[in-house]
Design a protein around this motif. Sequence first.
Motif, PDB file in Angstrom:
ATOM      1  N   SER A  26      53.945  25.761  11.088  1.00 33.10           N
ATOM      2  CA  SER A  26      54.709  26.870  10.524  1.00 33.10           C
ATOM      3  C   SER A  26      54.360  27.043   9.057  1.00 33.10           C
ATOM      4  O   SER A  26      54.014  26.076   8.368  1.00 33.10           O
ATOM      5  N   ALA A  27      54.458  28.284   8.596  1.00 35.90           N
ATOM      6  CA  ALA A  27      54.314  28.514   7.156  1.00 35.90           C
ATOM      7  C   ALA A  27      55.440  27.825   6.408  1.00 35.90           C
ATOM      8  O   ALA A  27      55.267  27.350   5.280  1.00 35.90           O
ATOM      9  N   ALA A  28      56.616  27.748   7.041  1.00 32.14           N
ATOM     10  CA  ALA A  28      57.766  27.071   6.445  1.00 32.14           C
ATOM     11  C   ALA A  28      57.576  25.565   6.549  1.00 32.14           C
ATOM     12  O   ALA A  28      57.406  25.028   7.641  1.00 32.14           O
ATOM     13  N   GLY A  29      57.582  24.912   5.412  1.00 35.95           N
ATOM     14  CA  GLY A  29      57.393  23.469   5.395  1.00 35.95           C
ATOM     15  C   GLY A  29      55.996  23.060   5.020  1.00 35.95           C
ATOM     16  O   GLY A  29      55.783  21.978   4.468  1.00 35.95           O
ATOM     17  N   VAL A  30      55.016  23.902   5.317  1.00 38.40           N
ATOM     18  CA  VAL A  30      53.620  23.593   4.973  1.00 38.40           C
ATOM     19  C   VAL A  30      53.215  24.320   3.703  1.00 38.40           C
ATOM     20  O   VAL A  30      52.639  23.731   2.789  1.00 38.40           O
ATOM     21  N   PHE A  31      53.528  25.615   3.625  1.00 37.57           N
ATOM     22  CA  PHE A  31      53.125  26.422   2.474  1.00 37.57           C
ATOM     23  C   PHE A  31      54.291  26.850   1.598  1.00 37.57           C
ATOM     24  O   PHE A  31      54.098  27.214   0.445  1.00 37.57           O
ATOM     25  N   LYS A  32      55.497  26.814   2.154  1.00 35.83           N
ATOM     26  CA  LYS A  32      56.649  27.319   1.406  1.00 35.83           C
ATOM     27  C   LYS A  32      57.921  26.723   1.988  1.00 35.83           C
ATOM     28  O   LYS A  32      58.015  26.514   3.193  1.00 35.83           O
ATOM     29  N   ALA A  33      58.900  26.459   1.118  1.00 32.71           N
ATOM     30  CA  ALA A  33      60.203  26.014   1.597  1.00 32.71           C
ATOM     31  C   ALA A  33      61.029  27.222   2.014  1.00 32.71           C
ATOM     32  O   ALA A  33      60.943  28.287   1.410  1.00 32.71           O
ATOM     33  N   ALA A  34      61.819  27.042   3.059  1.00 31.26           N
ATOM     34  CA  ALA A  34      62.705  28.101   3.524  1.00 31.26           C
ATOM     35  C   ALA A  34      64.131  27.565   3.528  1.00 31.26           C
ATOM     36  O   ALA A  34      64.371  26.417   3.915  1.00 31.26           O
ATOM     37  N   PRO A  35      65.090  28.373   3.111  1.00 27.45           N
ATOM     38  CA  PRO A  35      66.488  27.912   3.093  1.00 27.45           C
ATOM     39  C   PRO A  35      66.958  27.515   4.484  1.00 27.45           C
ATOM     40  O   PRO A  35      66.611  28.153   5.482  1.00 27.45           O
ATOM     41  N   ASN A  36      67.741  26.455   4.545  1.00 21.42           N
ATOM     42  CA  ASN A  36      68.352  26.005   5.806  1.00 21.42           C
ATOM     43  C   ASN A  36      67.330  25.641   6.876  1.00 21.42           C
ATOM     44  O   ASN A  36      67.592  25.802   8.071  1.00 21.42           O
ATOM     45  N   ARG A  37      66.204  25.149   6.442  1.00 19.46           N
ATOM     46  CA  ARG A  37      65.175  24.694   7.386  1.00 19.46           C
ATOM     47  C   ARG A  37      64.740  23.273   7.019  1.00 19.46           C
ATOM     48  O   ARG A  37      63.567  22.938   7.053  1.00 19.46           O
ATOM     49  N   TYR A  38      65.715  22.438   6.655  1.00 17.83           N
ATOM     50  CA  TYR A  38      65.453  21.095   6.146  1.00 17.83           C
ATOM     51  C   TYR A  38      64.595  20.255   7.098  1.00 17.83           C
ATOM     52  O   TYR A  38      63.454  19.919   6.790  1.00 17.83           O
ATOM     53  N   VAL A  39      65.102  19.938   8.271  1.00 18.00           N
ATOM     54  CA  VAL A  39      64.347  19.063   9.158  1.00 18.00           C
ATOM     55  C   VAL A  39      63.230  19.836   9.857  1.00 18.00           C
ATOM     56  O   VAL A  39      62.162  19.274  10.145  1.00 18.00           O
ATOM     57  N   TYR A  40      63.424  21.115  10.088  1.00 18.80           N
ATOM     58  CA  TYR A  40      62.345  21.919  10.677  1.00 18.80           C
ATOM     59  C   TYR A  40      61.120  21.901   9.763  1.00 18.80           C
ATOM     60  O   TYR A  40      59.995  21.662  10.222  1.00 18.80           O
ATOM     61  N   GLY A  41      61.328  22.153   8.479  1.00 18.64           N
ATOM     62  CA  GLY A  41      60.218  22.130   7.527  1.00 18.64           C
ATOM     63  C   GLY A  41      59.541  20.773   7.478  1.00 18.64           C
ATOM     64  O   GLY A  41      58.312  20.675   7.384  1.00 18.64           O
ATOM     65  N   ALA A  42      60.353  19.721   7.556  1.00 19.01           N
ATOM     66  CA  ALA A  42      59.784  18.370   7.538  1.00 19.01           C
ATOM     67  C   ALA A  42      58.905  18.131   8.755  1.00 19.01           C
ATOM     68  O   ALA A  42      57.824  17.536   8.659  1.00 19.01           O
ATOM     69  N   THR A  43      59.352  18.604   9.919  1.00 23.34           N
ATOM     70  CA  THR A  43      58.548  18.387  11.129  1.00 23.34           C
ATOM     71  C   THR A  43      57.246  19.180  11.079  1.00 23.34           C
ATOM     72  O   THR A  43      56.192  18.672  11.495  1.00 23.34           O
ATOM     73  N   LYS A  44      57.303  20.392  10.572  1.00 23.16           N
ATOM     74  CA  LYS A  44      56.104  21.219  10.563  1.00 23.16           C
ATOM     75  C   LYS A  44      55.089  20.725   9.534  1.00 23.16           C
ATOM     76  O   LYS A  44      53.870  20.852   9.742  1.00 23.16           O
ATOM     77  N   ALA A  45      55.581  20.164   8.433  1.00 20.49           N
ATOM     78  CA  ALA A  45      54.670  19.527   7.482  1.00 20.49           C
ATOM     79  C   ALA A  45      54.010  18.311   8.131  1.00 20.49           C
ATOM     80  O   ALA A  45      52.813  18.048   7.931  1.00 20.49           O
ATOM     81  N   ALA A  46      54.772  17.593   8.941  1.00 23.55           N
ATOM     82  CA  ALA A  46      54.219  16.437   9.651  1.00 23.55           C
ATOM     83  C   ALA A  46      53.144  16.868  10.637  1.00 23.55           C
ATOM     84  O   ALA A  46      52.123  16.190  10.793  1.00 23.55           O
ATOM     85  N   VAL A  47      53.359  17.996  11.305  1.00 19.91           N
ATOM     86  CA  VAL A  47      52.340  18.506  12.246  1.00 19.91           C
ATOM     87  C   VAL A  47      51.040  18.799  11.515  1.00 19.91           C
ATOM     88  O   VAL A  47      49.950  18.465  12.004  1.00 19.91           O
ATOM     89  N   ALA A  48      51.135  19.424  10.335  1.00 14.57           N
ATOM     90  CA  ALA A  48      49.928  19.733   9.568  1.00 14.57           C
ATOM     91  C   ALA A  48      49.200  18.459   9.152  1.00 14.57           C
ATOM     92  O   ALA A  48      47.966  18.379   9.216  1.00 14.57           O
ATOM     93  N   ALA A  49      49.957  17.439   8.744  1.00 16.53           N
ATOM     94  CA  ALA A  49      49.346  16.170   8.335  1.00 16.53           C
ATOM     95  C   ALA A  49      48.722  15.465   9.537  1.00 16.53           C
ATOM     96  O   ALA A  49      47.618  14.898   9.439  1.00 16.53           O
ATOM     97  N   MET A  50      49.396  15.483  10.668  1.00 18.45           N
ATOM     98  CA  MET A  50      48.861  14.881  11.884  1.00 18.45           C
ATOM     99  C   MET A  50      47.583  15.577  12.317  1.00 18.45           C
ATOM    100  O   MET A  50      46.616  14.932  12.763  1.00 18.45           O
ATOM    101  N   THR A  51      47.574  16.897  12.190  1.00 22.85           N
ATOM    102  CA  THR A  51      46.383  17.676  12.533  1.00 22.85           C
ATOM    103  C   THR A  51      45.182  17.225  11.716  1.00 22.85           C
ATOM    104  O   THR A  51      44.088  17.007  12.254  1.00 22.85           O
ATOM    105  N   ARG A  52      45.372  17.080  10.413  1.00 19.98           N
ATOM    106  CA  ARG A  52      44.263  16.642   9.550  1.00 19.98           C
ATOM    107  C   ARG A  52      43.818  15.223   9.902  1.00 19.98           C
ATOM    108  O   ARG A  52      42.624  14.904   9.863  1.00 19.98           O
ATOM    109  N   ALA A  53      44.785  14.365  10.231  1.00 19.19           N
ATOM    110  CA  ALA A  53      44.446  12.976  10.566  1.00 19.19           C
ATOM    111  C   ALA A  53      43.578  12.910  11.819  1.00 19.19           C
ATOM    112  O   ALA A  53      42.577  12.180  11.866  1.00 19.19           O
ATOM    113  N   VAL A  54      43.940  13.667  12.842  1.00 15.24           N
ATOM    114  CA  VAL A  54      43.136  13.692  14.066  1.00 15.24           C
ATOM    115  C   VAL A  54      41.754  14.273  13.780  1.00 15.24           C
ATOM    116  O   VAL A  54      40.730  13.763  14.249  1.00 15.24           O
ATOM    117  N   ALA A  55      41.729  15.334  12.982  1.00 11.24           N
ATOM    118  CA  ALA A  55      40.451  15.979  12.663  1.00 11.24           C
ATOM    119  C   ALA A  55      39.493  15.013  11.978  1.00 11.24           C
ATOM    120  O   ALA A  55      38.313  14.929  12.341  1.00 11.24           O
TER     121      ALA A  55
END
Length: 244
Positions: free
Chosen positions: A134-163
């Motif tokens: 998601s753009a939220a959590g990876v590129f920008k913070a969104a209000p009321n998306r605390y754990v959602y943003g954290a999970t999507k940032a984790a997905v981006a980091a996991m993606t790079r790790a696998v790559a």
Amino acid sequence: MSDRLKGKRAFVTAAAAGIGRASAIAFAQEGAIVFATDIDEKGLAALASEGVKDAARLDIRDSSAVGALARRVGNIDILLNAAGFVHHGTVLDCSDDDWDFSFDLNVKSMHRTIRAFLPGMLEKGGGSIVNISSAAGVFKAAPNRYVYGATKAAVAAMTRAVAVDFITKGIRCNCICPGTIETPSMLQRAAAAGPGGREMFVSRQPMGRLGTAEEIALLAVYLGSDESAFTTGVAHIIDGGWTL
């Protein structure tokens, strides 16, 4: 149809609705043999008329079920991880159970499918993994998306790790970071916001409209195809200018 994915085998999670459904259909239209999964069996059944012939109920929070289905499906060329949940609230609204559920569905589910299908990709000498972040959590913070943003940032980091771990083995791993996309789950959140909820979401978009699942699917097709053979480890933003 232009056969951009002709001969490729694709496995799609959360395929009964939204981005997963649009991607499964787009893959099939481009010539791929698509295996669609979801917990919504009625939604999966509706895919048959769209050219997606193989489908099965799958709870991607169940590691044993993921492994068993992967063995049944066999080797694939494209893995699209589309399952996700949007938790609403700040850290003060996020219980331990909320945190665990969000990370299990949004992140660990992708870990499960990647672990299940990556050995077959390595055996074949290549494959493309596409994770929906998601753009939220990876590129920008969104209000009321605390754990959602954290999970999507984790997905981006996991993606790079696998790559980076499998870059010399013919494996590519990218993620897609959408902005606000009009899907059934998004419309449910809009309805929950009360009268004018959808208009509120639209008002935040610089283009004056929401994105469509089909637009995200087009990017998924590109990342699954050989056209993106020189692309890996990238978080591809597609948000209508929301993060500008």
